[in-house]
Design a protein around this motif. Structure first.
Motif, PDB file in Angstrom:
ATOM      1  N   LEU A 335      77.183  32.650  22.886  1.00 62.46           N
ATOM      2  CA  LEU A 335      76.500  33.830  22.355  1.00 62.46           C
ATOM      3  C   LEU A 335      75.790  33.503  21.046  1.00 62.46           C
ATOM      4  N   ARG A 336      76.380  32.626  20.256  1.00 63.57           N
ATOM      5  CA  ARG A 336      75.718  32.226  19.012  1.00 63.57           C
ATOM      6  C   ARG A 336      74.403  31.503  19.293  1.00 63.57           C
ATOM      7  N   HIS A 337      74.404  30.651  20.290  1.00 64.72           N
ATOM      8  CA  HIS A 337      73.159  29.946  20.626  1.00 64.72           C
ATOM      9  C   HIS A 337      72.151  30.894  21.273  1.00 64.72           C
ATOM     10  N   LEU A 338      72.620  31.947  21.907  1.00 65.72           N
ATOM     11  CA  LEU A 338      71.699  32.957  22.423  1.00 65.72           C
ATOM     12  C   LEU A 338      70.977  33.647  21.272  1.00 65.72           C
ATOM     13  N   ARG A 339      71.716  33.978  20.222  1.00 64.48           N
ATOM     14  CA  ARG A 339      71.099  34.601  19.052  1.00 64.48           C
ATOM     15  C   ARG A 339      70.125  33.639  18.369  1.00 64.48           C
ATOM     16  N   LEU A 340      70.531  32.373  18.259  1.00 66.39           N
ATOM     17  CA  LEU A 340      69.637  31.380  17.649  1.00 66.39           C
ATOM     18  C   LEU A 340      68.346  31.263  18.441  1.00 66.39           C
ATOM     19  N   SER A 341      68.460  31.273  19.755  1.00 64.89           N
ATOM     20  CA  SER A 341      67.270  31.159  20.591  1.00 64.89           C
ATOM     21  C   SER A 341      66.328  32.330  20.386  1.00 64.89           C
ATOM     22  N   ILE A 396      82.284  40.458  24.375  1.00 65.17           N
ATOM     23  CA  ILE A 396      80.820  40.517  24.381  1.00 65.17           C
ATOM     24  C   ILE A 396      80.350  41.897  23.940  1.00 65.17           C
ATOM     25  N   MET A 397      81.023  42.942  24.399  1.00 65.12           N
ATOM     26  CA  MET A 397      80.631  44.283  23.984  1.00 65.12           C
ATOM     27  C   MET A 397      80.733  44.439  22.469  1.00 65.12           C
TER      28      MET A 397
END
Length: 812
Positions: A335-341, A396-397
């Motif tokens: 999820l952290r890499h999703l935000r970075l992306s 995730i929520m």
């Protein structure tokens, strides 16, 4: 002894070798072997002599004698396993080393073959001083051979691979040997194997556990096939503490040769790894991949996407629960890499400054990375047991910025647009986690802490977010794979063709609906009022109504769903609603399709007949009120939509009558559905998370201390504090005195005075209570909401408690 040894030497040279080097004489070799077994203390002298003569033959290019001497050494080594063999092995390895250092490929291959035979021998006694560093280096060098002749080059490379395999076999189980798992050795062995594996990348990987092949088939093996077998054997021997040292060179090799971007070879490598290592070590590989993803957080999107794709494959291969004890850490990293992306996509750069020239390419690449991360999250979730998947859903929520429920974290790079994108990405991830999730207890699958924030998104005007929320709900409620059967809105004359799988509603399901049903109905109703709803939204709403009917419905729920469908019909006909013509027709078609479904599920003939009559009338007069004309590519909707009347509408009174005769709750059916109003309605027109943030900031700014008109602060001095202390002491003394007087009065005053005092206070209290009761007494609330007088209901006034007549025995 010297004479005997000389004789032994002559026997070695004269009696076992024919003139001209034709080959080994079997009878004489048997004599030499018998002599060595009879006098094992002579083995080291025999080995030293053979090694000396063989070195001389190599120097004189007498290769026939070299082969004969090596064959003699091999046979002696295979036959003798006594305690004195260690010094003989030293002579043997010295000769193998001499052959490997030679320039002739045939000698290198000959030495390798002898070493492989030696590696397969289980020695009886350990060796404290033997070193294999040279062999690791030399065999690794042979794996990278660049000999001009391709056939000879292939033979040399295969010899190097077999040599590395022999070194591993010889050292992996011997604690006295140098640790083959040390980085200095693994950094040579693993890249050499991967180099040869890459050369045969076009060949398909074999099954996870290949059977031992026959010798003839092994002779026809290609370097890539041999390498794969050797690589699998190496990984299969890796213990818990050695996994990291074996995987790190793989990651380094893929980095150095830019093999992540193509991702085909990287995926193949890690498929071999995951199938070869012991299953309980799978989570170690996954953790190393996650760490490598963190280390490449500022690398190109294609590299990160390649690592994520490998993670996806690794998770699919890993056994259930193999992610290990750090489940939430895995999802937190993804999820952290999703935000970075998202940040990278919106800024166009991996640094703080924007790189406009490469923005378009990076946006395209970042989208691929985001899709890969979302797929990987789903793949990880599929390996988890039910209870862990529920925890992941809640986790995730908790990461999703939910409007109106908790503050939305603002990114310094992406701003409001990034927050909205994060919402979409995390909801897509949540959808992947819930896909295929089946539970027998809906209370545990959809707890309040998860359902409340999820349904909060149905109040947003963002159509994509609302659709994702509906799909998540459908995925969780569908426990018998009935969702695909309701993927499109249709009028079925006989629903038996759907072959629905229906189980009796359990006690847990009844409790869930008793707790959350009104909340679900309300959000379905409000979702139909949204102007931005399109065909996928209405199809999802229809599927949600249908799945609730099939999965969670009891008699009370069926009545509420019918009331909800009739309320949707009234919503589409209401003049005060500013719905577009398409949305009105869509809501009417949705209501018709659902009533057709629920009427057949209830199996009440009169109900089914009424529904069929209305549908037939609509087909003749207003076909655009049915799904077949609305939910098509080019819907046939009139420009001016007149309010329908008469037989084209479903009548609540008629449905109430027919269902009441079949034992359903007539009171509930006669009460029109009105959604319960909650505090969420204040935010029901939130267009985006950005507007919510602006609203929150505005409210905070209005309530900030700078905006308030403050009274001048009182100056606090020593005198002020002293007076406060003195006043408090005086107040306490006055209170004690008052209490003493009251007690004394009730102890000494006459009865008439006390009765008059209490009667006056009681009269005052009663008059105040009468005023309060007159203001607050109302009819008892209806379970479905407030009932207005417009529906023809006569409102009966409740009898106040203070006017009720109780028996004398109940009054004291």
């Amino acid at each position: 002894m010297g004479g005997r040894m000389c004789c032994g030497g002559r026997a070695c040279r004269g009696s076992t070798v024919r003139k001209g080097g034709d080959g080994l004489v079997k009878a004489n070799m048997e004599k030499l072997t018998f002599y060595a077994l009879s006098a094992p203390e002579k083995l080291d002298r025999i080995g030293a002599y053979l090694s000396e003569r063989l070195s001389r033959d190599v120097a004189r290019h007498r290769y026939g004698y070299v082969c004969i001497a090596m064959e003699a050494l091999d046979q002696l080594l295979m036959a003798c396993h006594c305690q004195s063999i260690n010094l003989f092995v030293e002579s043997f390895l010295k000769m193998v080393r001499k052959l490997l250092e030679a320039d002739k490929p045939n000698l290198q291959i000959l030495g390798t073959n002898s070493f492989v035979k030696f590696a397969n021998i289980e020695e009886d006694t350990p060796s404290y001083h033997r070193s294999y560093d040279f062999f690791v280096s030399r065999f690794s060098e042979m794996c990278h051979s660049t000999y001009e002749d391709p056939d000879i080059r292939t033979k040399i490379r295969m010899a190097g691979i077999r040599g590395l395999q022999g070194v591993v076999r010889k050292t992996v189980n011997d604690e006295l040997q140098a640790n083959i798992w040390d980085p200095q050795h693994m950094d040579k062995i693993v890249p050499s194997l991967l180099f040869n594996l890459q050369q045969g990348e076009g060949t398909e990987s074999r099954s996870p556990s290949p059977l031992q092949t026959a010798e003839k088939e092994r002779e026809r093996e290609s370097p890539a096939e041999l390498t794969e077998r050797c690589f699998r054997e190496l990984l299969g021997r890796a213990a818990y503490g050695n996994i990291k040292n074996a995987i790190t060179p793989v990651l380094t090799h893929l980095d150095n040769h830019s093999l992540w971007e193509g991702k085909t070879f990287a995926v193949r490598c890690f498929k071999i790894i995951m199938y070869s290592i012991q299953s309980q070590h799978s989570h170690l590989v996954i953790q190393q991949l996650l760490g490598h993803l963190d280390a490449n957080s500022k690398n190109s999107a294609m590299v990160r996407a390649g690592i994520v794709e490998v993670l996806l494959e690794a998770a699919a291969i890993a056994a259930s629960g193999s992610v290990g004890p750090t489940v939430l850490e895995v999802f937190n990293t993804l999820l952290r890499h999703l935000r970075l992306s998202v940040d990278y996509e919106l800024t166009g750069s991996y640094e703080s400054c924007s790189n406009v020239g490469a923005r378009i390419i990076k946006e395209h690449e970042e989208r691929k990375l985001q899709e890969a991360v979302i797929r990987t999250i789903g793949s990880f979730a599929n390996t988890l047991p039910t209870y862990q998947r529920s925890e992941v859903m809640l986790f995730i929520m908790g990461k999703i910025p939910v409007p109106g429920m908790h503050p939305v974290p603002l990114s310094t790079k992406s701003g409001l647009q990034g927050s909205r994108m994060i919402q979409v990405m995390l909801l897509k991830s949540l959808l992947q986690v819930t896909t295929g999730f089946q539970t027998t207890n809906m209370l545990t699958a959809l707890p309040t802490s998860f359902l409340d924030p999820l349904l909060a998104f149905t109040l947003l005007e963002d159509a994509e977010i609302r659709l994702l929320v509906l799909e998540i709900l459908l995925s969780l409620i569908d426990r018998h794979d009935n969702w695909p059967k309701f993927s499109s809105i249709s009028i079925f004359s006989d629903i038996s063709v759907l072959k629905l799988r229906v189980d009796k509603c359990s006690r847990q399901d009844n409790l869930f609906m008793k707790k959350h049903s009104q909340q679900l109905y309300r959000h379905i109703f409000l979702a139909c009022k949204e102007d931005s709803s399109t065909q996928p939204h209405f199809e999802a709403l229809y599927a949600l109504l249908a799945l609730i009917s099939v999965e969670l419905a009891n008699e009370e729920v069926v009545v509420d769903l019918i009331r909800l469908a009739l309320a949707l019909q009234d919503l589409a006909l209401a003049n005060e609603e500013t719905l577009p013509a398409y949305n009105r027709c869509a809501v009417l078609a949705l209501s018709a399709a659902y009533l057709n479904l629920i009427s057949q599920l209830t199996t009440v003939p009169a109900f089914c007949q009424h529904v069929q009559e209305v549908i037939e009338m609509r087909q003749k007069e207003v076909p655009f009120f049915l799904p077949e004309d609305v939910f098509v590519e080019n819907p046939r909707i009139p420009k001016i939509l007149e309010k329908p009347e008469g037989d084209v509408l479903f009548l609540q009174s008629k449905i109430t009558g027919v269902l009441g005769g079949s034992g359903y709750n007539t009171d509930r059916l006669a009460t029109p559905y009105i959604p319960q109003l909650t505090d969420e309605d204040r935010l029901s027109k939130r267009k985006s998370v950005g507007e919510t943030i602006s609203l929150q900031v505005e409210v905070e700014s209005r309530n900030s201390p700078e905006k308030e008109e403050r009274t001048p602060a009182e100056e606090i001095t020593f005198e002020t504090l002293k007076n406060a202390i003195v006043d408090s002491v005086g107040m306490e003394e006055q209170e004690r005195e008052r209490r003493r007087q009251v007690v004394e009065k009730f102890q000494k005053a006459p009865f008439e005075e006390i009765a008059a005092h209490c009667g006056a206070r009681a009269t005052l209290l009663q008059s105040k209570l009468n005023q309060i009761f007159e203001i607050t007494i109302r009819p008892p609330p209806s379970p479905s909401g407030t009932i207005g007088p417009g529906y023809g209901q006569t409102q009966s006034r409740s009898v106040p408690v203070y006017e009720m007549k109780f028996p004398d025995l109940c009054v004291y």
